[in-house]
Every structure is written in C-alpha cells, then in structure tokens.
Enzyme design. Structure first.
Site, PDB file in Angstrom:
ATOM      1  N   LYS A 283      -9.507  15.370 -15.053  1.00  0.00           N
ATOM      2  CA  LYS A 283      -8.073  15.479 -14.733  1.00  0.00           C
ATOM      3  C   LYS A 283      -7.237  14.461 -15.504  1.00  0.00           C
ATOM      4  O   LYS A 283      -6.196  14.808 -16.045  1.00  0.00           O
ATOM      5  CB  LYS A 283      -7.835  15.296 -13.233  1.00  0.00           C
ATOM      6  CG  LYS A 283      -8.364  16.406 -12.373  1.00  0.00           C
ATOM      7  CD  LYS A 283      -8.044  16.189 -10.910  1.00  0.00           C
ATOM      8  CE  LYS A 283      -8.637  14.938 -10.323  1.00  0.00           C
ATOM      9  NZ  LYS A 283     -10.089  14.860 -10.270  1.00  0.00           N
TER      10      LYS A 283
ATOM     11  N   ARG B 123      -2.390  17.043  -1.103  1.00  0.00           N
ATOM     12  CA  ARG B 123      -3.811  17.077  -0.747  1.00  0.00           C
ATOM     13  C   ARG B 123      -4.076  17.968   0.466  1.00  0.00           C
ATOM     14  O   ARG B 123      -5.218  18.272   0.760  1.00  0.00           O
ATOM     15  CB  ARG B 123      -4.324  15.665  -0.446  1.00  0.00           C
ATOM     16  CG  ARG B 123      -4.437  14.807  -1.683  1.00  0.00           C
ATOM     17  CD  ARG B 123      -5.031  13.452  -1.327  1.00  0.00           C
ATOM     18  NE  ARG B 123      -4.953  12.537  -2.447  1.00  0.00           N
ATOM     19  CZ  ARG B 123      -5.977  12.252  -3.245  1.00  0.00           C
ATOM     20  NH1 ARG B 123      -7.138  12.815  -3.049  1.00  0.00           N
ATOM     21  NH2 ARG B 123      -5.822  11.406  -4.226  1.00  0.00           N
TER      22      ARG B 123
ATOM     23  N   ARG C 246     -19.998   7.995 -16.700  1.00  0.00           N
ATOM     24  CA  ARG C 246     -18.773   7.194 -16.614  1.00  0.00           C
ATOM     25  C   ARG C 246     -19.056   5.888 -15.854  1.00  0.00           C
ATOM     26  O   ARG C 246     -18.538   4.835 -16.204  1.00  0.00           O
ATOM     27  CB  ARG C 246     -17.673   7.997 -15.916  1.00  0.00           C
ATOM     28  CG  ARG C 246     -16.334   7.264 -15.842  1.00  0.00           C
ATOM     29  CD  ARG C 246     -15.236   8.151 -15.328  1.00  0.00           C
ATOM     30  NE  ARG C 246     -15.240   8.220 -13.868  1.00  0.00           N
ATOM     31  CZ  ARG C 246     -14.383   8.949 -13.155  1.00  0.00           C
ATOM     32  NH1 ARG C 246     -13.500   9.713 -13.749  1.00  0.00           N
ATOM     33  NH2 ARG C 246     -14.433   8.949 -11.834  1.00  0.00           N
TER      34      ARG C 246
ATOM     35  N   ARG D 117     -17.649   1.352 -12.089  1.00  0.00           N
ATOM     36  CA  ARG D 117     -17.228   1.803 -10.759  1.00  0.00           C
ATOM     37  C   ARG D 117     -18.457   2.144  -9.921  1.00  0.00           C
ATOM     38  O   ARG D 117     -19.254   2.998 -10.301  1.00  0.00           O
ATOM     39  CB  ARG D 117     -16.342   3.054 -10.868  1.00  0.00           C
ATOM     40  CG  ARG D 117     -14.927   2.761 -11.242  1.00  0.00           C
ATOM     41  CD  ARG D 117     -14.083   4.005 -11.317  1.00  0.00           C
ATOM     42  NE  ARG D 117     -14.139   4.846 -10.128  1.00  0.00           N
ATOM     43  CZ  ARG D 117     -13.358   5.893  -9.934  1.00  0.00           C
ATOM     44  NH1 ARG D 117     -12.445   6.230 -10.831  1.00  0.00           N
ATOM     45  NH2 ARG D 117     -13.456   6.608  -8.842  1.00  0.00           N
TER      46      ARG D 117
ATOM     47  N   ARG E 237     -18.361  12.997  -2.496  1.00  0.00           N
ATOM     48  CA  ARG E 237     -16.986  13.098  -3.002  1.00  0.00           C
ATOM     49  C   ARG E 237     -16.682  14.531  -3.439  1.00  0.00           C
ATOM     50  O   ARG E 237     -15.590  15.047  -3.195  1.00  0.00           O
ATOM     51  CB  ARG E 237     -16.779  12.129  -4.176  1.00  0.00           C
ATOM     52  CG  ARG E 237     -16.694  10.686  -3.728  1.00  0.00           C
ATOM     53  CD  ARG E 237     -16.786   9.689  -4.867  1.00  0.00           C
ATOM     54  NE  ARG E 237     -15.798   9.909  -5.899  1.00  0.00           N
ATOM     55  CZ  ARG E 237     -15.963   9.520  -7.165  1.00  0.00           C
ATOM     56  NH1 ARG E 237     -17.067   8.915  -7.550  1.00  0.00           N
ATOM     57  NH2 ARG E 237     -15.013   9.731  -8.053  1.00  0.00           N
TER      58      ARG E 237
END
Length: 190
Positions: free
Chosen positions: A14, A89, A128, A134, A146
């Site tokens: 995104k 959302r 990533r 992260r 998630r």
C-alpha cells in the site's frame, strides 16, 4: 475530484502504491495516523482531544478523526483529490466519511483493494522485517494474525462499497510496476 480509499492486507504494498498514485494523479495523501500526530504536535483543539483518549490507551472516537479529515479537506480546497490511508476501517467510519465528502460534493471515487496471496504476504513481511527491524514483521504467527484481522475487518467495507459500484479488486502480485499499471488502468476509468 478523485477520492480514493486504498486497501490491502499488511505487506500488500500500500505504501509503495500510494506514492505512485499520489505522483501520477496529483493527489494528497491523507493518513489518519499522520493526521493525529500532526494535530497533536500543533496543539489544536482536536489534537488535544485525541491526545486525551490516546493517553488513556483508548481509541480516538470517529467524530474526532472525521473532524481532523474535515480540517485537512478545508485546508486543501484546490486539491485534485485525496488518497485515504488507514481510514475508513469500519462501515460506520465509511458512512461518516461519505456524509462529510457528500457535503462538499466530492464523494469517494473508488475503493482499491490490493489482492495478494497469503504466502506472498508472509514472505514479503518476513523479508521486510529483516531490513526494518519491526518486530511485528519478524514473527510468522503475528503476521498471520494481522492478515486475519485485516480480512475480518475489511470484508464489511467491501460489502459497503460494492453495491455502490466503488469496489475494485486489484491483483497485487508481480512487480511494483506491474501492480502500478493495474492501479492506473482502473483509476483512469473512474
């Protein structure tokens, strides 16, 4: 005015594709996370109200977020359009956004939904995570959770936009340029 909602599960790309859409169509990026941080940093009335909720560990109410979006729209009256990132959302948020945008005669043009196979998402996020550090991108069970949460939360929004003819699935598999080309093809028809 071109108003786009960009959706996709974690790892769908995104952020990368939002940048492409912003540059290609001259849109303003409207990230609710950025808006919240900005309003709080500037010490606005809405920022102070949001901070009170966040300091208690509570979600910022929809009406506060909508107020921030309204301020951003009013500050950019000459914009060619906006790309909404992280909002709406929920169906209630989508309805509130529609009310706000329709008051200005600038409804949502389309909900672009990047579709990526689950294993590809997991692979992208794990990759990533090695680069970004992260922690939520380094644990496969957290990643899978998630993705599941995204799917559960997004399905009602798809059902909200689909009857309006505003929902568009975009194949999110392939190279960045291939995906960008698919997005551009859809957006040019809106």
């Amino acid at each position: 005015m071109l108003n786009l909602v960009l959706f996709g599960p974690p790892g769908a790309g995104k952020g990368t594709q939002a940048e492409f859409l912003i540059k290609s169509f001259g849109l303003i990026h409207l990230s609710t996370g950025d808006l919240l941080r900005s309003e709080i940093a500037e010490g606005t009335a809405l920022g102070k109200e949001a901070k009170n909720f966040m300091d208690k560990g509570e979600l910022v109410p929809d009406e506060v977020v909508i107020g921030m979006i309204k301020s951003k729209l009013e500050a950019n009256k000459d914009a060619k359009g906006f790309i909404f990132d992280g909002f709406p959302r929920t169906v209630d948020q989508a309805k509130a956004l529609d009310v706000l945008l329709n008051e200005n005669g600038t409804p949502i043009s389309g909900m672009l939904c990047l579709q990526v196979e689950k294993q590809e998402l997991i692979d992208r996020l794990l990759s990533r995570g090695k680069v970004s550090g992260r922690s939520d991108d380094q644990n496969q069970s957290i990643i899978e959770n998630r993705i599941s949460v995204y799917t559960e939360k997004t399905l009602p929004l798809i059902e909200y936009y689909k009857p309006q003819g505003k929902h568009f699935d975009i194949n999110g598999m392939g190279t960045i340029d291939e995906i960008a080309g698919r997005l551009k093809e859809v957006v040019e028809k809106l």
